[in-house]
Design a protein around this motif. Structure first.
Motif, PDB file in Angstrom:
ATOM      1  N   LEU A 128       7.382   2.591 -41.170  1.00  0.00           N
ATOM      2  CA  LEU A 128       7.725   1.481 -40.286  1.00  0.00           C
ATOM      3  C   LEU A 128       9.032   1.693 -39.529  1.00  0.00           C
ATOM      4  O   LEU A 128       9.374   0.891 -38.671  1.00  0.00           O
ATOM      5  N   TYR A 175       9.548   1.151 -35.732  1.00  0.00           N
ATOM      6  CA  TYR A 175       9.609  -0.190 -35.157  1.00  0.00           C
ATOM      7  C   TYR A 175      10.990  -0.828 -35.300  1.00  0.00           C
ATOM      8  O   TYR A 175      11.203  -1.931 -34.822  1.00  0.00           O
ATOM      9  N   LEU A 196       5.201  -3.330 -33.463  1.00  0.00           N
ATOM     10  CA  LEU A 196       4.901  -3.956 -34.743  1.00  0.00           C
ATOM     11  C   LEU A 196       3.934  -5.113 -34.547  1.00  0.00           C
ATOM     12  O   LEU A 196       3.030  -5.332 -35.344  1.00  0.00           O
TER      13      LEU A 196
END
Length: 60
Positions: free
Chosen positions: A15, A18, A50
């Motif tokens: 992640l 993002y 995201l």
């Protein structure tokens, strides 16, 4: 920093592209089951944002 639940398919490092994870997204991640997490892990390379990754719309 909030993190994606640990699984063999989805990792917090995935992640990073993002940036900071907003609270709404962390809530979705925390509440997701293993199948949903796997779906998101598969889609992470194709999703530009995201919001797009965690959207309700099914991915084809």
């Amino acid at each position: 920093m909030p993190m994606l639940p640990q699984s063999e398919h989805a990792r917090p490092a995935d992640l990073k592209k993002y940036g900071a994870i907003p609270s709404w997204a962390q809530t979705r991640l925390d509440q997701a089951g293993p199948e949903q997490l796997e779906t998101w892990a598969d889609a992470i390379l194709e999703s530009e944002t995201l919001e797009a990754l965690l959207s309700e719309a099914p991915r084809h």
